[in-house]
Scaffold this active site. Structure first.
Site, mmCIF file in Angstrom:
data_model
loop_
_atom_site.group_PDB
_atom_site.id
_atom_site.type_symbol
_atom_site.label_atom_id
_atom_site.label_comp_id
_atom_site.label_asym_id
_atom_site.label_seq_id
_atom_site.Cartn_x
_atom_site.Cartn_y
_atom_site.Cartn_z
ATOM 1 N N ASN A 185 2.646 30.439 30.234
ATOM 2 C CA ASN A 185 1.653 31.532 30.180
ATOM 3 C C ASN A 185 0.330 31.097 29.550
ATOM 4 O O ASN A 185 -0.339 31.865 28.878
ATOM 5 C CB ASN A 185 2.219 32.735 29.401
ATOM 6 C CG ASN A 185 3.496 33.226 30.033
ATOM 7 O OD1 ASN A 185 3.561 33.367 31.250
ATOM 8 N ND2 ASN A 185 4.519 33.441 29.218
ATOM 9 N N ARG A 186 -0.002 29.829 29.749
ATOM 10 C CA ARG A 186 -1.242 29.244 29.205
ATOM 11 C C ARG A 186 -1.316 29.276 27.683
ATOM 12 O O ARG A 186 -2.390 29.202 27.092
ATOM 13 C CB ARG A 186 -2.489 29.900 29.810
ATOM 14 C CG ARG A 186 -2.459 29.995 31.319
ATOM 15 C CD ARG A 186 -3.787 29.628 31.959
ATOM 16 N NE ARG A 186 -3.674 29.683 33.412
ATOM 17 C CZ ARG A 186 -3.355 28.634 34.181
ATOM 18 N NH1 ARG A 186 -3.129 27.454 33.634
ATOM 19 N NH2 ARG A 186 -3.284 28.757 35.472
ATOM 20 N N ILE A 187 -0.152 29.391 27.060
ATOM 21 C CA ILE A 187 -0.120 29.288 25.599
ATOM 22 C C ILE A 187 0.130 27.815 25.274
ATOM 23 O O ILE A 187 1.233 27.394 24.930
ATOM 24 C CB ILE A 187 0.974 30.219 24.994
ATOM 25 C CG1 ILE A 187 0.761 31.649 25.459
ATOM 26 C CG2 ILE A 187 0.961 30.156 23.461
ATOM 27 C CD1 ILE A 187 -0.610 32.235 25.104
#
Ligand SMILES: Cc1cc2nc3c(=O)[nH]c(=O)nc-3n(C[C@H](O)[C@H](O)[C@H](O)COP(=O)(O)O)c2cc1C
Length: 208
Positions: A185-187
């Site tokens: 999740n683009r974390i």
């Protein structure tokens, strides 16, 4: 830790004080997993007016002294470097979903180092270094092929091709090295090492 990447930069933040050790670990892993050129990096320079320019080069050596690549000293990139020794490098290993960004200043490698590397190259590459006036305009491809033929005639002995004085290496002495890991999740995870005035490395975690 995330699902795509088994590596954990948060753990390095607690444990690993040496960015060169971490660079070496990632680079070795990339050599196992990349389909080609794990040592390819984007090199960003800026000219004396601050206009940026970026191109790929190959990392040929690294140590605590810095990161070394070889090129023509009269090329566009070398002209930029002579005017402005602040440069940046970026590695991206798609197979690992990892990036390393490096910022620092550049100096020349020694003649001895450059000779050693130059002499390890294939005959054709050594002749090419003589024949190509890198980054200058060619009238046509034949001009280059003629130049290659001329230098083959000039240096027919494959064991004895001197290094042109306009072909050598640059070494980037890093002030900052940032490790980036793709996350769900683009974390993503980001760990940045910054050299302090006492030459020790301090670490910070950055928000993705
Ligand atoms: C994967 C890859 C690796 C390259 N490695 C080098 C290199 O080590 N040295 C070099 O001078 N050019 C290398 N090149 C070519 C450069 O990207 C560039 O075209 C050339 O150095 C001229 O750049 P300049 O006009 O900005 O000086 C490489 C290109 C690619 C795609």
């Amino acid at each position: 830790m995330n699902q795509k990447n088994s590596f954990d930069l948060d753990k390095c933040f607690g444990e690993l004080d040496d960015p060169f050790k971490l660079f070496g670990e990632w680079f070795n892993k990339a050599k196992e997993t990349e389909i080609n050129d794990p040592n390819a990096l984007a090199l960003a320079t800026a000219d004396k007016n601050g206009v940026p320019s970026v191109r790929m080069v190959l990392l040929k050596d690294f140590s605590e002294k810095g990161f070394v690549f070889y090129t023509n000293l009269e090329s566009k990139k070398s002209g930029d470097i002579k005017n402005n020794p602040n440069v940046s490098m970026c590695f991206h290993w798609k197979s690992l979903l990892r990036q390393i960004r490096i910022v620092g200043t550049i100096t020349s490698v020694s003649n001895e180092e450059a000779d050693n590397y130059y002499n390890s190259r294939a005959y054709g590459s050594r002749i090419g270094a003589w024949a190509s006036k890198q980054s200058t305009v060619l009238k046509n491809r034949d001009e280059l092929y003629k130049s290659i033929d001329n230098f083959k005639k000039k240096f027919p002995d494959e064991k004895n091709v001197p290094r042109p004085n306009y072909w050598s290496g640059w070494i980037l002495h890093p002030n900052e090295i940032e490790f980036w890991l793709d996350g769900d999740n683009r974390i993503h995870q980001r760990l940045k090492y910054i050299k302090s005035n006492d030459n020790n490395w301090k670490k910070v975690l950055l928000s993705p």
